[in-house]
Write an enzyme that holds these catalytic residues in place. Structure first.
Site, PDB file in Angstrom:
ATOM      1  N   ASP A   1       8.008  -6.761   3.474  1.00 62.17           N
ATOM      2  CA  ASP A   1       8.320  -5.696   2.394  1.00 62.17           C
ATOM      3  C   ASP A   1       9.615  -4.802   2.992  1.00 62.17           C
ATOM      4  OD1 ASP A   1       7.550  -3.461   3.859  1.00 62.17           O
ATOM      5  OD2 ASP A   1       5.590  -3.615   3.200  1.00 62.17           O
ATOM      6  N   GLY A   2      10.174  -4.373   1.776  1.00 58.53           N
ATOM      7  CA  GLY A   2      11.461  -3.233   1.960  1.00 58.53           C
ATOM      8  C   GLY A   2      12.566  -3.715   1.392  1.00 58.53           C
TER       9      GLY A   2
ATOM     10  N   HIS B   1       8.453  -0.113   6.930  1.00 62.26           N
ATOM     11  CA  HIS B   1       7.739   0.983   6.274  1.00 62.26           C
ATOM     12  C   HIS B   1       8.738   1.636   5.039  1.00 62.26           C
ATOM     13  CE1 HIS B   1       3.806   3.260   6.959  1.00 62.26           C
ATOM     14  NE2 HIS B   1       4.374   3.985   5.681  1.00 62.26           N
TER      15      HIS B   1
ATOM     16  N   SER C   1      -4.171   1.736  -0.008  1.00 64.30           N
ATOM     17  CA  SER C   1      -4.018   2.610   1.023  1.00 64.30           C
ATOM     18  C   SER C   1      -5.089   3.410   1.669  1.00 64.30           C
ATOM     19  CB  SER C   1      -2.756   3.626   0.914  1.00 64.30           C
ATOM     20  OG  SER C   1      -2.798   4.471   2.008  1.00 64.30           O
TER      21      SER C   1
ATOM     22  N   LYS D   1       0.711  -4.792   9.797  1.00 60.65           N
ATOM     23  CA  LYS D   1       1.875  -4.599   8.976  1.00 60.65           C
ATOM     24  C   LYS D   1       2.838  -3.480   9.747  1.00 60.65           C
ATOM     25  CE  LYS D   1       3.217  -1.986   4.594  1.00 60.65           C
ATOM     26  NZ  LYS D   1       3.362  -0.626   5.055  1.00 60.65           N
TER      27      LYS D   1
ATOM     28  N   PRO E   1       0.691  -1.204  -0.050  1.00 59.74           N
ATOM     29  CA  PRO E   1      -0.035   0.081  -0.179  1.00 59.74           C
ATOM     30  C   PRO E   1       0.600   1.311  -0.013  1.00 59.74           C
ATOM     31  CG  PRO E   1       0.168  -0.920   2.350  1.00 59.74           C
ATOM     32  CD  PRO E   1       0.826  -1.710   1.325  1.00 59.74           C
TER      33      PRO E   1
ATOM     34  N   THR F   1      -1.895  -1.122   9.484  1.00 59.49           N
ATOM     35  CA  THR F   1      -0.678  -0.448   9.550  1.00 59.49           C
ATOM     36  C   THR F   1      -0.361  -0.094  11.185  1.00 59.49           C
ATOM     37  OG1 THR F   1      -0.443   0.085   7.344  1.00 59.49           O
ATOM     38  CG2 THR F   1       1.233   1.303   8.810  1.00 59.49           C
TER      39      THR F   1
ATOM     40  N   TYR G   1      -5.529   2.762   7.855  1.00 50.56           N
ATOM     41  CA  TYR G   1      -4.791   3.712   8.858  1.00 50.56           C
ATOM     42  C   TYR G   1      -5.973   4.028   9.946  1.00 50.56           C
ATOM     43  CZ  TYR G   1      -0.189   4.777   6.784  1.00 50.56           C
ATOM     44  OH  TYR G   1       0.927   5.047   6.185  1.00 50.56           O
TER      45      TYR G   1
END
Ligand code: FMN
Length: 368
Positions: A289-290, A258, A112, A234, A83, A162, A136
């Protein structure tokens, strides 16, 4: 701003550079920037170099299948669109373009809360394609609940909460590039979303409180009561938090810092992955992720226990480069590269990617 794409899609090695020429500097600063002096951002890439592959040969790799499931959703590849907010600022196609491209390829897209298009518009672009909604938390729980209900009604198949933005980090590159996260940016999800507070300015003197700063793990119990969709958390980087998430009913965990945009000097997600996989012990699915950029990165993360991997910036580069068409070409190219790397390492299916495929690289000086 965006122009029509040239005929040839850049190689995965040159996509980032090709994309940088397509958007104004402030948008590039928004996409690329990390927090602080960007140690966490750099660490994500460096971590992949800590591992290398142990390929097997002569195992009949005449067919390779990338298909898998993520929380019961069938997907054509083990990678997904992570997202990312405000895609409409990057290209006029925005999330609609991303959703159309990902869905067309049977690839999971996570969208998102801070999307430029509404979640319903994104859902219609995705059609029957797999999609999850990233939440969020909002100042009033009633609004978070409303967003979850809307996502459920629009065919999103999981809610990704998140957890690593209780306050907004100081993001020097974004701030000095002139990209302020504030109420003036159009938000697609309308009255159910409170615009984020103004991002920190260059003086960096104060942190910006987001509304969920007071949130605790019981939020998962609250969400559980208002939706039947599976819940993923997340932004987890430790075994301790992974256990908490499972204890509070999370069915999946996204190991993530993030993209280096929150706590600077946070450990790279890839280094956190093994202890989290061990702690979760099969009680939830674990994603990462990342810093995932190439087919071999996907292989390494899966060999270390991730069931799926998310792509943040690369999708935005592809969107900047060529809108929906760019995203489609990028995701296809990554799929081809993953299939090729699997064949070259003697793996015909995702299930055959196991820990014996990787070994640690000799330590780099930065980690000693
Ligand atoms: C421009 C940008 C915007 C992002 N917006 C969000 C967001 O709205 N919600 C969220 O959970 N993560 C957001 N992220 C984080 C991504 O979901 C993901 O964790 C990260 O980008 C992965 O790292 P990578 O960019 O190296 O692939 C954003 C990342 C970027 C680069």
């Amino acid at each position: 701003m965006a122009t029509d794409p040239p005929l040839t899609f850049p190689s995965l090695s040159s996509l980032e550079e090709a994309a940088s020429a397509k958007v104004p500097p402030r948008i590039w600063a928004y996409i690329q920037g990390g927090s602080g002096d960007e140690r966490a951002l750099e660490g994500n890439r460096e971590a992949f170099r800590r591992w290398r592959l142990r390929p097997r040969v002569l195992g009949d790799v005449s067919t390779v299948d990338l298909g898998t499931t993520l929380l019961g959703t069938s997907v054509h590849a083990p990678f997904f669109v992570a997202p990312t907010a405000y895609q409409g600022e990057i290209h006029r196609d925005g999330e609609v373009g991303t959703a159309r491209a990902a869905a067309g390829l049977g690839i999971l897209g996570i969208y998102s809360t801070l999307s430029s298009a509404s979640l319903e518009t994104i859902a219609s672009a995705a059609g029957a394609g797999p999609r999850w909604f990233q939440l969020y938390l909002q100042p009033e729980f009633a609004r978070s609940r409303r967003l979850v209900e809307r996502a459920e009604a629009a065919g999103y198949r999981a809610i990704v909460v998140t957890a690593d933005v209780p306050v907004l980090a100081v993001r020097d590159r974004q701030a000095s590039g002139g990209f302020a996260i504030d109420a003036s940016l159009p938000l697609g999800n309308g009255p159910d979303v409170t615009p984020p507070p103004r991002g920190p300015t260059r003086d960096g003197a104060r942190y910006t409180l987001r509304t969920e700063a007071a949130t605790t793990w019981t939020i998962l119990d609250q969400l559980r009561e208002v939706t039947r969709l599976p819940l993923a958390v997340k932004g987890i980087l430790t075994a301790e938090d992974a256990r908490e998430a499972v204890r509070h009913g999370a069915q999946a965990i996204v190991v993530s810092n993030h993209g280096g945009r929150q706590l600077d000097a946070a450990r790279p997600s890839l280094l956190a992955l093994p202890e989290i996989v061990a702690a979760v012990d099969g009680k939830a699915e674990v994603y990462l992720d990342g810093g995932v950029r190439r087919g071999v990165d996907v292989l390494i993360a899966l060999a270390l226990g991730a069931r799926g991997v998310g792509l943040g910036r690369p999708v935005l580069w592809a969107l900047a480069w060529g809108g929906s068409d760019g995203v489609g070409r990028y995701l296809s190219a990554l799929g081809t590269e993953l299939a090729t790397s699997m064949a070259l390492s003697g793996r015909r299916s995702i299930a055959e990617i196991d820990p014996s495929l990787v070994e640690p690289n000799p330590p780099l000086h930065i980690f000693t």
